[in-house]
Write a protein that holds these residues in place. Structure first.
Motif, PDB file in Angstrom:
ATOM      1  N   ILE A 147       0.854  -1.181   0.000  1.00  0.00           N
ATOM      2  CA  ILE A 147       0.000   0.000   0.000  1.00  0.00           C
ATOM      3  C   ILE A 147       0.890   1.231   0.000  1.00  0.00           C
ATOM      4  N   ASP A 148       0.662   2.131  -0.947  1.00  0.00           N
ATOM      5  CA  ASP A 148       1.443   3.355  -1.081  1.00  0.00           C
ATOM      6  C   ASP A 148       1.236   4.227   0.172  1.00  0.00           C
ATOM      7  N   LYS A 149       2.301   4.384   0.966  1.00  0.00           N
ATOM      8  CA  LYS A 149       2.194   5.117   2.230  1.00  0.00           C
ATOM      9  C   LYS A 149       1.862   6.591   2.018  1.00  0.00           C
ATOM     10  N   GLU A 150       2.407   7.159   0.940  1.00  0.00           N
ATOM     11  CA  GLU A 150       2.156   8.578   0.670  1.00  0.00           C
ATOM     12  C   GLU A 150       0.685   8.816   0.319  1.00  0.00           C
ATOM     13  N   LYS A 151       0.132   7.934  -0.535  1.00  0.00           N
ATOM     14  CA  LYS A 151      -1.277   8.070  -0.908  1.00  0.00           C
ATOM     15  C   LYS A 151      -2.190   7.792   0.286  1.00  0.00           C
ATOM     16  N   LEU A 152      -1.770   6.858   1.151  1.00  0.00           N
ATOM     17  CA  LEU A 152      -2.561   6.557   2.345  1.00  0.00           C
ATOM     18  C   LEU A 152      -2.597   7.768   3.273  1.00  0.00           C
ATOM     19  N   ALA A 153      -1.461   8.452   3.402  1.00  0.00           N
ATOM     20  CA  ALA A 153      -1.393   9.654   4.240  1.00  0.00           C
ATOM     21  C   ALA A 153      -2.295  10.753   3.676  1.00  0.00           C
ATOM     22  N   GLU A 154      -2.326  10.882   2.359  1.00  0.00           N
ATOM     23  CA  GLU A 154      -3.194  11.878   1.717  1.00  0.00           C
ATOM     24  C   GLU A 154      -4.659  11.549   1.980  1.00  0.00           C
ATOM     25  N   LEU A 155      -5.000  10.258   1.899  1.00  0.00           N
ATOM     26  CA  LEU A 155      -6.376   9.844   2.166  1.00  0.00           C
ATOM     27  C   LEU A 155      -6.747  10.125   3.619  1.00  0.00           C
ATOM     28  N   ALA A 156      -5.803   9.911   4.531  1.00  0.00           N
ATOM     29  CA  ALA A 156      -6.054  10.167   5.957  1.00  0.00           C
ATOM     30  C   ALA A 156      -6.359  11.645   6.193  1.00  0.00           C
ATOM     31  N   VAL A 157      -5.619  12.520   5.529  1.00  0.00           N
ATOM     32  CA  VAL A 157      -5.857  13.966   5.657  1.00  0.00           C
ATOM     33  C   VAL A 157      -7.248  14.322   5.135  1.00  0.00           C
ATOM     34  N   SER A 158      -7.614  13.732   3.993  1.00  0.00           N
ATOM     35  CA  SER A 158      -8.926  13.994   3.396  1.00  0.00           C
ATOM     36  C   SER A 158     -10.050  13.509   4.313  1.00  0.00           C
ATOM     37  N   ILE A 159      -9.873  12.318   4.878  1.00  0.00           N
ATOM     38  CA  ILE A 159     -10.895  11.766   5.775  1.00  0.00           C
ATOM     39  C   ILE A 159     -11.021  12.598   7.041  1.00  0.00           C
ATOM     40  N   LYS A 160      -9.901  13.082   7.532  1.00  0.00           N
ATOM     41  CA  LYS A 160      -9.909  13.908   8.746  1.00  0.00           C
ATOM     42  C   LYS A 160     -10.694  15.193   8.503  1.00  0.00           C
ATOM     43  N   GLU A 161     -10.599  15.692   7.274  1.00  0.00           N
ATOM     44  CA  GLU A 161     -11.265  16.952   6.938  1.00  0.00           C
ATOM     45  C   GLU A 161     -12.715  16.750   6.514  1.00  0.00           C
ATOM     46  N   HIS A 162     -12.979  15.709   5.707  1.00  0.00           N
ATOM     47  CA  HIS A 162     -14.306  15.540   5.117  1.00  0.00           C
ATOM     48  C   HIS A 162     -15.064  14.317   5.624  1.00  0.00           C
ATOM     49  N   GLY A 163     -14.394  13.455   6.377  1.00  0.00           N
ATOM     50  CA  GLY A 163     -15.029  12.226   6.820  1.00  0.00           C
ATOM     51  C   GLY A 163     -14.955  11.146   5.755  1.00  0.00           C
ATOM     52  N   VAL A 164     -15.463   9.964   6.075  1.00  0.00           N
ATOM     53  CA  VAL A 164     -15.486   8.849   5.131  1.00  0.00           C
ATOM     54  C   VAL A 164     -16.732   8.996   4.262  1.00  0.00           C
ATOM     55  N   VAL A 165     -16.523   9.247   2.982  1.00  0.00           N
ATOM     56  CA  VAL A 165     -17.632   9.528   2.074  1.00  0.00           C
ATOM     57  C   VAL A 165     -18.403   8.254   1.723  1.00  0.00           C
ATOM     58  N   GLN A 166     -17.693   7.141   1.568  1.00  0.00           N
ATOM     59  CA  GLN A 166     -18.323   5.876   1.188  1.00  0.00           C
ATOM     60  C   GLN A 166     -18.054   4.827   2.261  1.00  0.00           C
ATOM     61  N   PRO A 167     -19.079   4.150   2.779  1.00  0.00           N
ATOM     62  CA  PRO A 167     -18.851   3.148   3.832  1.00  0.00           C
ATOM     63  C   PRO A 167     -18.054   1.961   3.308  1.00  0.00           C
ATOM     64  N   ILE A 168     -17.327   1.326   4.194  1.00  0.00           N
ATOM     65  CA  ILE A 168     -16.624   0.101   3.827  1.00  0.00           C
ATOM     66  C   ILE A 168     -17.607  -1.068   3.921  1.00  0.00           C
ATOM     67  N   ILE A 169     -17.224  -2.199   3.365  1.00  0.00           N
ATOM     68  CA  ILE A 169     -18.041  -3.408   3.431  1.00  0.00           C
ATOM     69  C   ILE A 169     -17.327  -4.424   4.310  1.00  0.00           C
ATOM     70  N   VAL A 170     -18.042  -5.015   5.268  1.00  0.00           N
ATOM     71  CA  VAL A 170     -17.431  -6.001   6.163  1.00  0.00           C
ATOM     72  C   VAL A 170     -18.359  -7.212   6.294  1.00  0.00           C
ATOM     73  N   ARG A 171     -17.808  -8.287   6.822  1.00  0.00           N
ATOM     74  CA  ARG A 171     -18.653  -9.426   7.216  1.00  0.00           C
ATOM     75  C   ARG A 171     -18.358  -9.721   8.685  1.00  0.00           C
ATOM     76  N   LYS A 172     -19.363 -10.195   9.388  1.00  0.00           N
ATOM     77  CA  LYS A 172     -19.224 -10.436  10.825  1.00  0.00           C
ATOM     78  C   LYS A 172     -18.594 -11.801  11.067  1.00  0.00           C
ATOM     79  N   LEU A 173     -17.552 -11.830  11.900  1.00  0.00           N
ATOM     80  CA  LEU A 173     -16.876 -13.076  12.257  1.00  0.00           C
ATOM     81  C   LEU A 173     -17.336 -13.584  13.619  1.00  0.00           C
ATOM     82  N   ALA A 174     -17.511 -12.654  14.542  1.00  0.00           N
ATOM     83  CA  ALA A 174     -17.946 -12.985  15.904  1.00  0.00           C
ATOM     84  C   ALA A 174     -18.439 -11.688  16.541  1.00  0.00           C
ATOM     85  N   GLU A 175     -18.791 -11.751  17.799  1.00  0.00           N
ATOM     86  CA  GLU A 175     -19.248 -10.549  18.486  1.00  0.00           C
ATOM     87  C   GLU A 175     -18.121  -9.515  18.509  1.00  0.00           C
ATOM     88  N   ASN A 176     -18.408  -8.341  17.967  1.00  0.00           N
ATOM     89  CA  ASN A 176     -17.423  -7.255  17.888  1.00  0.00           C
ATOM     90  C   ASN A 176     -16.167  -7.637  17.093  1.00  0.00           C
TER      91      ASN A 176
END
Length: 298
Positions: free
Chosen positions: A46-75
């Motif tokens: 994973i490109d660390k520089e691009k990840l850092a840029e995404l972190a800055v964007s999320i900090k400012e604007h929030g997560v625009v699109q939800p992630i997708i997960v599956r449940k493995l166990a409680e929490n």
């Protein structure tokens, strides 16, 4: 450059959902510490520089699109799609992330992760090849079945898997982008590992095109090859410069190579000759025999 459809694509598997947690009951806010990445995620780097840029964007604007997960166990949840957003939230010290929980099997999770990365062109050729190999082996898929699932042709899958037969050193050069997939496929025609490596570095040093490499491999033993002007191969055993290859024969060879997913040579002499189909493992021989017999019986 437009991307061709991958089967029905991710939209058929994961329809886009607008982020509005008060209006959409499918979205849940989950503690980032409850979430773990998919261990079969095909992208290894994973490109660390691009990840850092995404972190800055999320900090400012929030997560625009939800992630997708599956449940493995409680929490406990596993990421299906959106690992970069999850990692960026960690980096931005955001405690909760919007997520949609889906009831996917392990196979579906692996398929979706692969399709997502292919659509974004996030994978290097070796990561993609390993992902194909993992899906085929873990879920007993044929190359044809996998091709349909990821929206690629069967020869594309076959050619990708062949890259894993290269020496580790060359695979690293390919992963780093110092060699192209076309160069790597040409190198597969060289049987000796040391000669493969020698040619790989010659490609880099002399900036040889794929076509030049194919000519070198097809026309001369590697030991007798020396660089000529502009990287054009010369050799004491090389065919005469005046030798012309019939473009029709070239076209037929290209069609056969695309069909079989391996190197094919057509040796034509006034209405007779032979077709040579190269293979590089017992498994690939089985695959080629299956293709030929299936077509013969059709």
């Amino acid at each position: 450059m437009t991307k061709k459809g991958l089967g029905k694509g991710l939209k058929a598997l994961i329809p886009p959902v607008p982020l509005a947690d008060d209006e959409n009951k499918d979205i849940q806010w989950i503690d980032v510490t409850y979430i773990q990445p998919n261990e079969n995620q095909p992208r290894r780097n994973i490109d660390k520089e691009k990840l850092a840029e995404l972190a800055v964007s999320i900090k400012e604007h929030g997560v625009v699109q939800p992630i997708i997960v599956r449940k493995l166990a409680e929490n406990r949840y596993e990421i299906v799609a959106g690992e970069r957003r999850w990692r960026a939230c960690h980096l931005a010290e955001i405690n909760r992330i919007p997520a949609i929980i889906k009831d996917y099997t392990s196979q579906q999770v692996s398929e979706i992760a692969l399709i997502e990365n292919i659509q974004r062109e996030d994978l290097n050729p070796i990561e993609e090849a390993w992902a194909f190999k993992t899906l085929i082996e873990e879920y007993s898929l044929t190359q044809e079945e996998l091709a349909r699932k990821v929206g690629k042709s069967r020869p594309y899958i076959a050619n990708s898997l062949r890259l894993l037969n290269l020496p580790g050193e060359i695979k690293s050069l390919l992963s780093e982008g110092r060699l192209t997939t076309g160069h790597a496929r040409a190198l597969l025609s060289i049987e000796d590992e040391e000669q493969q490596k020698s040619m790989a570095y010659r490609i880099i040093d002399e900036k040889l095109s794929v076509r030049q490499v194919e000519e070198i491999v097809a026309q001369t033993p590697l030991e007798s090859q020396v660089p000529g002007e502009n990287g054009t191969p010369t050799s004491t055993k090389q065919k005469s410069k005046n030798t012309k290859i019939d473009p029709v024969i070239n076209q037929i060879e290209d069609r056969l190579q695309t069909h079989f997913g391996t190197k094919v040579q057509l040796k034509y002499q006034k209405g007779k000759g032979k077709i040579e189909i190269n293979y590089y493992s017992d498994e690939e021989l089985d695959r080629l025999v299956e293709i030929i017999l299936d077509e013969h019986s059709a």
